[in-house]
Scaffold this active site. Structure first.
Site, PDB file in Angstrom:
ATOM      1  CE1 TYR A 146       2.525  -5.669 -17.585  1.00 13.69           C
ATOM      2  CE2 TYR A 146       3.599  -4.256 -15.989  1.00 13.69           C
ATOM      3  CZ  TYR A 146       2.862  -5.385 -16.280  1.00 13.69           C
ATOM      4  OH  TYR A 146       2.464  -6.216 -15.264  1.00 13.69           O
ATOM      5  CG  ASP A 147       4.940   1.448 -16.901  1.00 13.89           C
ATOM      6  OD1 ASP A 147       5.131   0.224 -16.950  1.00 13.89           O
ATOM      7  OD2 ASP A 147       5.785   2.252 -16.472  1.00 13.89           O
ATOM      8  NE  ARG A 187       8.768 -11.701 -14.448  1.00 13.70           N
ATOM      9  CZ  ARG A 187       7.470 -11.836 -14.266  1.00 13.70           C
ATOM     10  NH1 ARG A 187       6.794 -10.911 -13.640  1.00 13.70           N
ATOM     11  NH2 ARG A 187       6.832 -12.893 -14.709  1.00 13.70           N
ATOM     12  CG  ASP A 207      24.351   2.155  -8.776  1.00 15.84           C
ATOM     13  OD1 ASP A 207      23.193   1.656  -8.777  1.00 15.84           O
ATOM     14  OD2 ASP A 207      24.585   3.287  -8.315  1.00 15.84           O
ATOM     15  N   PRO A 273      12.577   1.741 -12.795  1.00 14.61           N
ATOM     16  CG  PRO A 273      10.394   1.101 -12.303  1.00 14.61           C
ATOM     17  CD  PRO A 273      11.552   0.777 -13.200  1.00 14.61           C
TER      18      PRO A 273
HETATM   19  N1  UDP Z   1      17.679  -6.502 -13.371  1.00 16.99           N
HETATM   20  C1  UDP Z   1      19.025  -6.767 -13.223  1.00 16.99           C
HETATM   21  N2  UDP Z   1      19.550  -7.826 -13.912  1.00 16.99           N
HETATM   22  C2  UDP Z   1      18.806  -8.629 -14.714  1.00 16.99           C
HETATM   23  C3  UDP Z   1      17.416  -8.371 -14.837  1.00 16.99           C
HETATM   24  C4  UDP Z   1      16.889  -7.285 -14.148  1.00 16.99           C
HETATM   25  O1  UDP Z   1      19.743  -6.070 -12.502  1.00 16.99           O
HETATM   26  O2  UDP Z   1      19.375  -9.572 -15.301  1.00 16.99           O
HETATM   27  C5  UDP Z   1      17.110  -5.369 -12.623  1.00 16.99           C
HETATM   28  C6  UDP Z   1      16.199  -4.462 -13.422  1.00 16.99           C
HETATM   29  O3  UDP Z   1      16.948  -3.466 -14.095  1.00 16.99           O
HETATM   30  C7  UDP Z   1      15.326  -3.889 -12.326  1.00 16.99           C
HETATM   31  C8  UDP Z   1      15.220  -5.020 -11.306  1.00 16.99           C
HETATM   32  O4  UDP Z   1      16.313  -5.879 -11.596  1.00 16.99           O
HETATM   33  O5  UDP Z   1      15.939  -2.806 -11.709  1.00 16.99           O
HETATM   34  C9  UDP Z   1      13.932  -5.808 -11.391  1.00 16.99           C
HETATM   35  O6  UDP Z   1      13.724  -6.126 -12.722  1.00 16.99           O
HETATM   36  P1  UDP Z   1      12.631  -7.152 -13.233  1.00 16.99           P
HETATM   37  O7  UDP Z   1      12.881  -7.346 -14.694  1.00 16.99           O
HETATM   38  O8  UDP Z   1      12.611  -8.333 -12.370  1.00 16.99           O
HETATM   39  O9  UDP Z   1      11.221  -6.449 -13.071  1.00 16.99           O
HETATM   40  P2  UDP Z   1      10.696  -4.974 -12.815  1.00 16.99           P
HETATM   41  O10 UDP Z   1      10.550  -4.867 -11.348  1.00 16.99           O
HETATM   42  O11 UDP Z   1      11.676  -3.957 -13.350  1.00 16.99           O
HETATM   43  O12 UDP Z   1       9.408  -4.935 -13.541  1.00 16.99           O
END
Ligand code: UDP
Length: 312
Positions: A146-147, A187, A207, A273
């Site tokens: 993606y990136d 997400r 965490d 990230p």
């Molecule tokens: N995340 C989480 N639990 C979930 C799904 C995502 O803790 O069930 C975390 C994920 O590891 C990231 C953040 O939430 O740190 C946002 O993830 P998302 O998939 O929404 O999109 P991103 O910003 O990473 O593209």
């Protein structure tokens, strides 16, 4: 009558763009291969005579007859589980798809806007991220499909601007939410909402100290609209700088939904990230734009939609 072609038009963001351009009195052609987009995002437009839908993979040339004034390139899987499931499609739509969309803009003399992303900054070493930061992306990691596709599309967009004088715009979009998101897109926001509404544990990865900054979809659409109509060729961040840790966010959603769910911790995906927060000084200055919807209000507006989805 002006015509806008919106690739990814059946997606979460693309469908709101269709609404916005139609409301402005334009003809809209939504193009989507439906690999992650959904017809139901556009159902309400079916009887609008100014709207048409073309099911098409934009990795192939985009067949549009007649004049086109705007091309908005919003086609791509965007949720991490989606692009991990569709790695080659994600790379190709960022490369070949972006080329088709740019070729269409060139051929028609249309103005072009590409949906870029905060993922261009990767796992950033500066916070907040401004547009001059070049990012910290692992070029071979899972997220790279993606990136790097999005970074390539930015490079291609600038090359079309320099080589072919296409009027191009680059929106770097930060996490965006609202009705029409797929509850199962994986997400954090829809996942937490679904879990809270079903009384299941909320799955916080790592965490939960990693941060994100969530903007409500209406703010994003307004920012994109203003950027399209501005003269700014270089990338502009469009996001809400209100930053929150994922653990605090999970708690917020439990509280907002009145859920009895607990929080469980699961492994952090690779290259996730640790921080993400937009510096929006440029958008404020150039577009006179800033988000209007606070997270609390946006989540309240969204929860009703998720309630309906969770019980479908
Ligand atoms: N995340 C989480 N639990 C979930 C799904 C995502 O803790 O069930 C975390 C994920 O590891 C990231 C953040 O939430 O740190 C946002 O993830 P998302 O998939 O929404 O999109 P991103 O910003 O990473 O593209």
């Amino acid at each position: 009558m002006l015509t806008a072609v919106i690739t990814g038009g059946a997606g979460f963001l693309g469908s709101y763009l269709c609404d916005r351009f139609l409301a402005a009195g334009m003809r809209v052609v939504a193009v989507d291969n439906l690999c992650t987009g959904r017809r139901r995002n556009l159902e309400h437009l079916a009887s609008n005579p100014n709207f048409s839908f073309l099911r098409h993979d934009i990795c192939e040339p985009i067949p549009i007859a007649g004049a086109v004034d705007y091309v908005l390139n919003f086609a791509s899987p965007a949720s991490p589980p989606d692009y991990l499931r569709l790695p080659l499609e994600t790379l190709m739509v960022g490369a070949l798809g972006a080329r088709s969309a740019l070729e269409l803009a060139r051929e028609k003399g249309a103005r072009f806007l590409h949906a870029s992303t905060s993922e261009c900054y990767g796992d950033p070493l500066v916070n907040p991220q401004n547009e001059n930061y070049w990012g910290n992306v692992n070029p071979i990691g899972q997220r790279s499909v993606y990136d790097e596709a999005k970074r390539f599309a930015e490079a291609l967009t600038m090359a079309y601007h320099r080589e072919h004088q296409v009027a191009t715009r680059l929106a770097r979009i930060f996490n965006t939410y609202g009705p029409r998101m797929r509850l199962d897109d994986g997400r954090a926001l829809p996942t937490f909402m679904a879990q809270a509404l079903r009384g299941e544990p909320l799955t916080v990865y790592g965490d939960g100290s990693q941060t994100r900054s969530f903007q409500y979809v209406d703010d994003l659409i307004e920012g994109v609209w203003r950027l399209l109509h501005s003269d700014e060729v270089t990338p502009v961040n469009i996001g809400n700088p209100e930053e929150v840790s994922m653990l605090a966010f999970a708690r917020e959603i439990i509280e907002l939904t009145g859920s009895k769910s607990e929080i469980v911790f699961q492994p952090l995906p690779p290259d996730d990230p640790k921080l993400r927060c937009p510096d929006i000084a440029k958008a404020r200055r150039i577009l006179d734009w800033e988000p209007r919807v606070q997270r609390r209000e946006g989540l309240q507006r969204t929860v009703e939609y998720f309630q309906r989805e969770a019980t479908r």
